[in-house]
Design a protein around this motif. Structure first.
Motif, short mmCIF file in Angstrom:
data_model
loop_
_atom_site.label_atom_id
_atom_site.label_comp_id
_atom_site.label_asym_id
_atom_site.label_seq_id
_atom_site.Cartn_x
_atom_site.Cartn_y
_atom_site.Cartn_z
N ASP A 370 -14.93 10.48 -12.64
CA ASP A 370 -13.59 10.89 -12.19
C ASP A 370 -13.37 12.38 -12.35
OD1 ASP A 370 -12.82 8.42 -11.33
OD2 ASP A 370 -11.53 7.94 -13.03
N ARG A 381 -11.16 7.42 -9.05
CA ARG A 381 -10.94 5.98 -8.87
C ARG A 381 -11.71 5.11 -9.86
NH1 ARG A 381 -14.98 3.63 -5.55
NH2 ARG A 381 -16.56 5.15 -4.88
N ARG A 384 -9.64 3.47 -12.76
CA ARG A 384 -8.78 2.41 -12.21
C ARG A 384 -9.61 1.17 -11.89
NH1 ARG A 384 -6.91 5.10 -8.40
NH2 ARG A 384 -7.94 4.21 -6.59
#
Length: 499
Positions: A370, A381, A384
């Motif tokens: 990230d 992403r 997440r």
């Protein structure tokens, strides 16, 4: 060869199915249309995301699972009748005309519709899984030609018990739970759910158990049975090998590992993940309805309730270690075009060691990727994604770290009762599944049907996989060399310091 008794039972019959647009439902519809001469299949479907019920069913039949049917039985559509309804509503949300049609015409009912989300709020899970079943029973009592009604539960409806027989267990009263739910607000639902669930791990198994108790108490006199499949995964052979349309359970975990996202799995490698292919499961479901219709003990005054545990652990078990190993073997033939890195899996049943490994193999790499994405102007992403995979992993951890002893006498007796023709047409016995052959198509199916990676990308993916393995090996040796050099310098330092 003998005539098929099961085909004779279904010939010219009208079948009512709830949950037909789901995973098991699709395979059941396809098999009934292709292998039996049912007159009409009535599908209860609700409007969803702005689509009418007819649009949803048309979309469903676009799935590749129906391609063989379209070739062998191109005029299948006249045997499908879509009915608008909703299992969460009184009288299933049926209009009077549709209700009259079902009451006068239906011979066989498969109640598959359910909310299968493990962490669904208790109110909604109860509304669909228990109240929906109550409405089905109420409608079934008004069906003048009913020969068989099958309720699809789960083998884990009674998971607080270590040994699960083919019977309905006593649980907390469903009407007591309904009274509690009616008095609870949304905030209270969250707070009180864990207390109400008692020893159940989630609202899904809990409400399935309540639905079984409801059937036991109020289903007397109906030709009804409970069918309990364990963990249902992709097709074995019919109508095509490896087909799957969801990321639930082990399939989602393997898909994430397949992409190089998940490296650590919280499970006991020696335990048995009770897996059953969906086409074998549907063959059992179809045969069970026939068996119920021939059960002379199901009279109008009888309270006998047949239960069928459809599991693999009794006759054809496979451990988590074997499950992962067979998938790793298949990975060489069917690698992903989009994997982040070389695939490997570490399994541990220790909650603390799992957390440590999660940090080193998931959190730290996720943060690094990230960070690089942010520097490159791209949207981060990975963290997440890891939160999503962790949520899924936590949901199945209860089942991945435990084993149950099931009995399946009713299923085995049913298999012996079937003649050779029916055994060939409806191969429900889990002993007919060869796991080595099965897993050759399992990973291919995940790649093709879930990850949407076409067959023509396979050769490039294989070359990429070889390069990634070489890079991974080179990196390992490089790290070993760095550690070795560091150890030598450390020893040299201590040697010079001491002498």
């Amino acid at each position: 060869m003998e005539d098929s008794q099961i085909q004779s039972f279904y010939k010219s019959r009208n079948v009512f199915i709830t949950g037909g647009t789901g995973f098991i439902g699709k395979v059941l519809i396809e098999k009934l249309l292709r292998s039996t001469e049912v007159s009409t299949i009535y599908l209860l479907v609700r409007e969803k995301k702005g689509r009418t019920v007819d649009e949803r069913v048309d979309k469903m039949f676009d799935d590749v699972i129906f391609n063989v049917l379209k070739k062998e039985c191109p005029k299948y559509k006249h045997r499908i009748d879509v009915i608008s309804g909703d299992c969460t509503m009184p009288d299933l949300g049926l209009c009077m005309q549709d209700k009259q049609t079902l009451m006068s015409k239906i011979d066989i009912v498969f109640h598959i519709a359910a909310n299968v989300r493990f962490n669904e709020c208790l109110k909604l899970a109860y509304m669909i899984n228990v109240n929906g079943t109550k409405e089905i029973l109420k409608l079934a009592r008004q069906m003048t030609n009913l020969k068989s009604l099958i309720y699809v539960s789960t083998a884990y409806a009674n998971c607080p018990y270590n040994e699960i027989e083919e019977k309905v267990y006593n649980s907390i009263r469903y009407d007591y739970v309904e009274t509690l739910i009616e008095k609870m607000g949304d905030e209270e639902d969250v707070v009180l759910t864990s207390r109400i669930l008692e020893n159940h791990p989630n609202t899904y198994t809990f409400t399935k158990s309540l639905a079984e108790s409801l059937i036991k108490d109020t289903g007397g006199g109906l030709p009804i049975g409970i069918f309990r499949p364990s963990i249902v995964i992709s097709t074995y052979k019919e109508p095509l090998a490896g087909w799957i349309d969801n990321l639930y359970g082990p399939s989602g975990m393997i898909a994430a590992a397949f992409l190089g996202v998940v490296r650590v799995i919280f499970c006991d490698r020696e335990n048995i993940p009770d897996l059953v292919p969906v086409d074998s499961c549907v063959a059992g479901l179809i045969a069970t309805a026939w068996d119920i219709s021939t059960n002379e003990s199901l009279t109008e005054t009888s309270n006998h309730l047949p239960v069928y545990n459809y599991v693999s652990s009794v006759e054809n078990p496979i451990t988590w270690d074997e499950f992962v190993e067979l998938n790793m073997i298949s990975l060489k033939s069917f690698p992903s075009s989009n994997s982040l890195w070389d695939t490997f899996v570490i399994m541990t049943p220790n909650v603390y060691w799992n957390r440590v490994l999660q940090i080193f193999y998931h959190t730290l790499p996720g943060l690094l990727i990230d960070f690089v994405a942010i520097l490159s102007g791209k949207k981060p992403r990975m963290m997440r994604l890891y939160k999503t995979t962790k949520k899924s992993s936590d949901a199945i951890s209860y089942f991945a770290t435990r084993s149950w002893k099931f009995s399946n006498d009713n299923i085995r007796n049913l298999w012996q009762k079937m003649n050779r023709t029916d055994q060939k047409l409806f191969p429900l016995s889990i002993t007919t599944v060869h796991w080595l052959i099965y897993f050759r198509s399992y990973l291919r199916g995940i790649r093709l049907y879930l990850l949407r990676e076409p067959e023509d990308t396979l050769e490039a993916a294989r070359r990429r996989y070889v390069r990634m393995r070489r890079c991974n090996t080179a990196l390992k040796w490089f790290l070993i060399y760095i550690i070795y050099e560091f150890a030598l310098k450390l020893l040299s330092y201590f040697h010079s310091y001491m002498f």
